[in-house]
Design a protein around this motif. Structure first.
Motif, PDB file in Angstrom:
ATOM      1  N   PRO A 113      11.522   5.721   4.437  1.00 56.15           N
ATOM      2  CA  PRO A 113      11.640   6.590   5.615  1.00 56.15           C
ATOM      3  C   PRO A 113      11.334   5.835   6.899  1.00 56.15           C
ATOM      4  CG  PRO A 113       9.561   6.992   4.514  1.00 56.15           C
ATOM      5  CD  PRO A 113      10.297   5.993   3.666  1.00 56.15           C
ATOM      6  N   VAL A 114      12.012   6.239   7.967  1.00 53.75           N
ATOM      7  CA  VAL A 114      11.844   5.621   9.276  1.00 53.75           C
ATOM      8  C   VAL A 114      11.846   6.721  10.330  1.00 53.75           C
ATOM      9  CG1 VAL A 114      12.851   4.029  10.969  1.00 53.75           C
ATOM     10  CG2 VAL A 114      13.025   3.513   8.531  1.00 53.75           C
ATOM     11  N   VAL A 115      10.957   6.618  11.293  1.00 53.06           N
ATOM     12  CA  VAL A 115      10.988   7.502  12.454  1.00 53.06           C
ATOM     13  C   VAL A 115      11.878   6.849  13.512  1.00 53.06           C
ATOM     14  CG1 VAL A 115       9.659   8.466  14.369  1.00 53.06           C
ATOM     15  CG2 VAL A 115       8.723   8.515  12.050  1.00 53.06           C
ATOM     16  N   GLU A 116      12.987   7.498  13.812  1.00 51.93           N
ATOM     17  CA  GLU A 116      13.821   7.030  14.918  1.00 51.93           C
ATOM     18  C   GLU A 116      13.498   7.783  16.205  1.00 51.93           C
ATOM     19  OE1 GLU A 116      17.953   7.149  13.940  1.00 51.93           O
ATOM     20  OE2 GLU A 116      17.900   5.123  13.104  1.00 51.93           O
ATOM     21  N   THR A 117      13.129   9.060  16.039  1.00 52.43           N
ATOM     22  CA  THR A 117      12.826   9.920  17.187  1.00 52.43           C
ATOM     23  C   THR A 117      11.551  10.677  16.879  1.00 52.43           C
ATOM     24  OG1 THR A 117      15.193  10.192  17.625  1.00 52.43           O
ATOM     25  CG2 THR A 117      13.695  11.733  18.700  1.00 52.43           C
ATOM     26  N   ARG A 118      10.617  10.664  17.803  1.00 53.06           N
ATOM     27  CA  ARG A 118       9.369  11.389  17.601  1.00 53.06           C
ATOM     28  C   ARG A 118       9.639  12.889  17.441  1.00 53.06           C
ATOM     29  NH1 ARG A 118       4.874   8.445  19.722  1.00 53.06           N
ATOM     30  NH2 ARG A 118       5.139   6.310  18.982  1.00 53.06           N
ATOM     31  N   ALA A 119       8.844  13.531  16.591  1.00 52.94           N
ATOM     32  CA  ALA A 119       8.914  14.974  16.353  1.00 52.94           C
ATOM     33  C   ALA A 119      10.317  15.400  15.911  1.00 52.94           C
ATOM     34  CB  ALA A 119       8.472  15.748  17.583  1.00 52.94           C
ATOM     35  N   ALA A 120      10.978  14.574  15.117  1.00 56.48           N
ATOM     36  CA  ALA A 120      12.316  14.871  14.605  1.00 56.48           C
ATOM     37  C   ALA A 120      12.352  14.508  13.125  1.00 56.48           C
ATOM     38  CB  ALA A 120      13.366  14.079  15.385  1.00 56.48           C
ATOM     39  N   PRO A 121      13.363  14.976  12.382  1.00 55.17           N
ATOM     40  CA  PRO A 121      13.451  14.593  10.969  1.00 55.17           C
ATOM     41  C   PRO A 121      13.536  13.085  10.790  1.00 55.17           C
ATOM     42  CG  PRO A 121      14.900  16.449  11.422  1.00 55.17           C
ATOM     43  CD  PRO A 121      14.397  15.965  12.757  1.00 55.17           C
ATOM     44  N   LEU A 122      13.065  12.633   9.656  1.00 56.70           N
ATOM     45  CA  LEU A 122      13.127  11.216   9.311  1.00 56.70           C
ATOM     46  C   LEU A 122      14.551  10.790   8.991  1.00 56.70           C
ATOM     47  CD1 LEU A 122      10.198  11.292   6.738  1.00 56.70           C
ATOM     48  CD2 LEU A 122      10.043  10.610   9.145  1.00 56.70           C
ATOM     49  N   VAL A 123      14.805   9.514   9.121  1.00 57.01           N
ATOM     50  CA  VAL A 123      16.000   8.914   8.537  1.00 57.01           C
ATOM     51  C   VAL A 123      15.535   7.999   7.412  1.00 57.01           C
ATOM     52  CG1 VAL A 123      17.296   9.042  10.687  1.00 57.01           C
ATOM     53  CG2 VAL A 123      16.044   6.957  10.126  1.00 57.01           C
ATOM     54  N   PHE A 124      16.445   7.650   6.521  1.00 57.12           N
ATOM     55  CA  PHE A 124      16.117   6.819   5.368  1.00 57.12           C
ATOM     56  C   PHE A 124      17.030   5.613   5.366  1.00 57.12           C
ATOM     57  CE2 PHE A 124      14.833  11.111   4.440  1.00 57.12           C
ATOM     58  CZ  PHE A 124      13.565  10.958   3.896  1.00 57.12           C
ATOM     59  N   ARG A 125      16.415   4.428   5.294  1.00 54.47           N
ATOM     60  CA  ARG A 125      17.182   3.193   5.331  1.00 54.47           C
ATOM     61  C   ARG A 125      16.997   2.432   4.021  1.00 54.47           C
ATOM     62  NH1 ARG A 125      19.689   2.541   9.833  1.00 54.47           N
ATOM     63  NH2 ARG A 125      18.958   3.558  11.746  1.00 54.47           N
ATOM     64  N   ARG A 126      18.079   1.800   3.612  1.00 58.37           N
ATOM     65  CA  ARG A 126      18.084   1.118   2.313  1.00 58.37           C
ATOM     66  C   ARG A 126      17.060  -0.006   2.277  1.00 58.37           C
ATOM     67  NH1 ARG A 126      23.353  -0.126  -1.297  1.00 58.37           N
ATOM     68  NH2 ARG A 126      22.271  -0.910  -3.150  1.00 58.37           N
ATOM     69  N   TRP A 127      16.415  -0.132   1.104  1.00 59.85           N
ATOM     70  CA  TRP A 127      15.421  -1.182   0.884  1.00 59.85           C
ATOM     71  C   TRP A 127      15.694  -1.847  -0.455  1.00 59.85           C
ATOM     72  CZ3 TRP A 127      11.952  -1.766  -3.156  1.00 59.85           C
ATOM     73  CH2 TRP A 127      10.981  -2.764  -2.993  1.00 59.85           C
ATOM     74  N   THR A 128      15.533  -3.151  -0.499  1.00 59.05           N
ATOM     75  CA  THR A 128      15.515  -3.909  -1.750  1.00 59.05           C
ATOM     76  C   THR A 128      14.311  -4.848  -1.687  1.00 59.05           C
ATOM     77  OG1 THR A 128      16.754  -5.879  -1.059  1.00 59.05           O
ATOM     78  CG2 THR A 128      18.053  -3.925  -1.665  1.00 59.05           C
ATOM     79  N   PRO A 129      13.907  -5.415  -2.805  1.00 61.95           N
ATOM     80  CA  PRO A 129      12.783  -6.364  -2.760  1.00 61.95           C
ATOM     81  C   PRO A 129      13.044  -7.556  -1.844  1.00 61.95           C
ATOM     82  CG  PRO A 129      13.171  -5.640  -5.011  1.00 61.95           C
ATOM     83  CD  PRO A 129      14.310  -5.111  -4.197  1.00 61.95           C
ATOM     84  N   GLU A 130      14.303  -7.809  -1.518  1.00 66.21           N
ATOM     85  CA  GLU A 130      14.636  -8.942  -0.647  1.00 66.21           C
ATOM     86  C   GLU A 130      14.758  -8.539   0.825  1.00 66.21           C
ATOM     87  OE1 GLU A 130      16.578  -8.242  -3.505  1.00 66.21           O
ATOM     88  OE2 GLU A 130      15.167  -9.532  -4.611  1.00 66.21           O
ATOM     89  N   THR A 131      14.622  -7.263   1.126  1.00 66.64           N
ATOM     90  CA  THR A 131      14.784  -6.805   2.507  1.00 66.64           C
ATOM     91  C   THR A 131      13.758  -7.470   3.420  1.00 66.64           C
ATOM     92  OG1 THR A 131      15.686  -4.657   1.848  1.00 66.64           O
ATOM     93  CG2 THR A 131      14.710  -4.802   4.047  1.00 66.64           C
ATOM     94  N   LYS A 132      14.219  -8.006   4.525  1.00 69.31           N
ATOM     95  CA  LYS A 132      13.314  -8.579   5.534  1.00 69.31           C
ATOM     96  C   LYS A 132      12.841  -7.432   6.425  1.00 69.31           C
ATOM     97  CE  LYS A 132      15.389 -13.188   5.579  1.00 69.31           C
ATOM     98  NZ  LYS A 132      14.250 -13.780   4.845  1.00 69.31           N
ATOM     99  N   MET A 133      11.603  -7.038   6.241  1.00 71.34           N
ATOM    100  CA  MET A 133      11.066  -5.883   6.944  1.00 71.34           C
ATOM    101  C   MET A 133      10.722  -6.247   8.390  1.00 71.34           C
ATOM    102  SD  MET A 133      11.060  -3.588   4.482  1.00 71.34           S
ATOM    103  CE  MET A 133       9.742  -2.358   4.537  1.00 71.34           C
ATOM    104  N   VAL A 134      10.699  -5.205   9.232  1.00 75.26           N
ATOM    105  CA  VAL A 134      10.265  -5.371  10.614  1.00 75.26           C
ATOM    106  C   VAL A 134       9.069  -4.450  10.838  1.00 75.26           C
ATOM    107  CG1 VAL A 134      12.577  -5.990  11.408  1.00 75.26           C
ATOM    108  CG2 VAL A 134      11.847  -3.592  11.477  1.00 75.26           C
ATOM    109  N   ARG A 135       8.354  -4.693  11.918  1.00 72.38           N
ATOM    110  CA  ARG A 135       7.175  -3.876  12.213  1.00 72.38           C
ATOM    111  C   ARG A 135       7.551  -2.696  13.095  1.00 72.38           C
ATOM    112  NH1 ARG A 135       2.560  -4.828   9.095  1.00 72.38           N
ATOM    113  NH2 ARG A 135       2.732  -6.969   8.361  1.00 72.38           N
ATOM    114  N   GLY A 136       7.082  -1.506  12.702  1.00 74.86           N
ATOM    115  CA  GLY A 136       7.334  -0.313  13.482  1.00 74.86           C
ATOM    116  C   GLY A 136       6.272  -0.108  14.549  1.00 74.86           C
ATOM    117  N   ASP A 137       6.294   1.066  15.174  1.00 78.70           N
ATOM    118  CA  ASP A 137       5.392   1.360  16.285  1.00 78.70           C
ATOM    119  C   ASP A 137       3.925   1.205  15.916  1.00 78.70           C
ATOM    120  OD1 ASP A 137       7.488   1.844  17.913  1.00 78.70           O
ATOM    121  OD2 ASP A 137       7.184   3.998  18.106  1.00 78.70           O
ATOM    122  N   TRP A 138       3.558   1.545  14.687  1.00 83.53           N
ATOM    123  CA  TRP A 138       2.165   1.452  14.247  1.00 83.53           C
ATOM    124  C   TRP A 138       1.950   0.220  13.383  1.00 83.53           C
ATOM    125  CZ3 TRP A 138       4.410   6.557  13.846  1.00 83.53           C
ATOM    126  CH2 TRP A 138       4.046   7.378  14.914  1.00 83.53           C
TER     127      TRP A 138
END
Length: 228
Positions: A113-138
């Motif tokens: 799950p990812v927050v794209e917009t505050r106080a809005a429904p989540l979106v879901f982005r594909r993940w694999t063990p090889e995914t290069k993750m990025v840091r979110g707001d927190w």
């Protein structure tokens, strides 16, 4: 200029976004505020209880929950073609990444799950063990913006507390409830919790949406939608 979108893993830090949150649709504002105060106190108590397990205790609990979750998913016929949304564990949450990796190897599509917009429904982005993750707001790892957006068939929700009627006490931002309300068809929602975090009630409010089942280190103690 368009507003810059930011990304963060959702319900985990929601209480820090709006610690005074109470249900704006409640028919009795005083009652809603009383529930909000009670929930804030319970969140602190339950988080402290989870922290007290220590690293070794949390690892053991995570492994046991993973075994029961795998059985529950097998009972629902999970396999290739199914999209399952997990979560990235923070603040002592059960770590089910080994289960997600096993499911990925078995052909299940995994999302986070990812927050794209505050106080809005989540979106879901594909993940694999090889995914290069990025840091979110927190500062929480999330899949990058270019990852595919998916519609989950099953979604996991870490719980601070839970009740036998499958209501979940989370961090208080309402993201998960908004997401379940917005999704059509609605995914099967599985709460991940500690047995000791069972509450007689969470005092459900109009915005609260029950999950379909709860999985703890001791099994599946609550279920609204039995496996076919």
């Amino acid at each position: 200029m368009s507003e810059r979108r930011t990304y963060a893993s959702p319900p985990c830090m929601a209480a820090e976004v709006d610690p005074a949150y109470f249900d704006p649709l409640g028919t009795d504002p005083d009652q809603a505020r009383d529930v909000a105060r009670w929930r804030r106190a319970e969140r602190l108590r339950l988080a402290a209880m989870r922290d007290a397990l220590g690293q070794a205790g949390r690892a053991e609990v995570s492994e046991r929950i993973g075994r029961h979750l795998s059985r529950a998913l097998d009972a629902r016929g999970i396999g290739p073609g199914v999209v399952l949304a997990g979560y990235w564990p923070i603040k002592g949450e059960p770590d089910l990444r080994p289960v997600l990796k096993t499911l990925h190897r078995a052909g299940v599509t995994i999302a986070l799950p990812v927050v794209e917009t505050r106080a809005a429904p989540l979106v879901f982005r594909r993940w694999t063990p090889e995914t290069k993750m990025v840091r979110g707001d927190w500062n929480i790892p999330v899949p990058p913006p270019e990852a595919d957006e998916l519609a989950p068939d099953i979604t996991l929700a870490p719980c601070l507390g839970w009740s036998a009627d499958c209501y979940r006490l989370g961090w208080g931002g309402g993201y998960f409830d908004r997401t379940l309300a917005a999704r059509d068809p609605r995914p099967v929602a599985i709460g991940i919790a500690l047995t000791a975090a069972n509450l007689p009630t969470i005092y459900p409010q109009p915005h609260d949406i029950p999950l379909d089942l709860i999985v703890t280190e001791d099994g599946v103690p609550a279920e609204r939608m039995p496996a076919p």
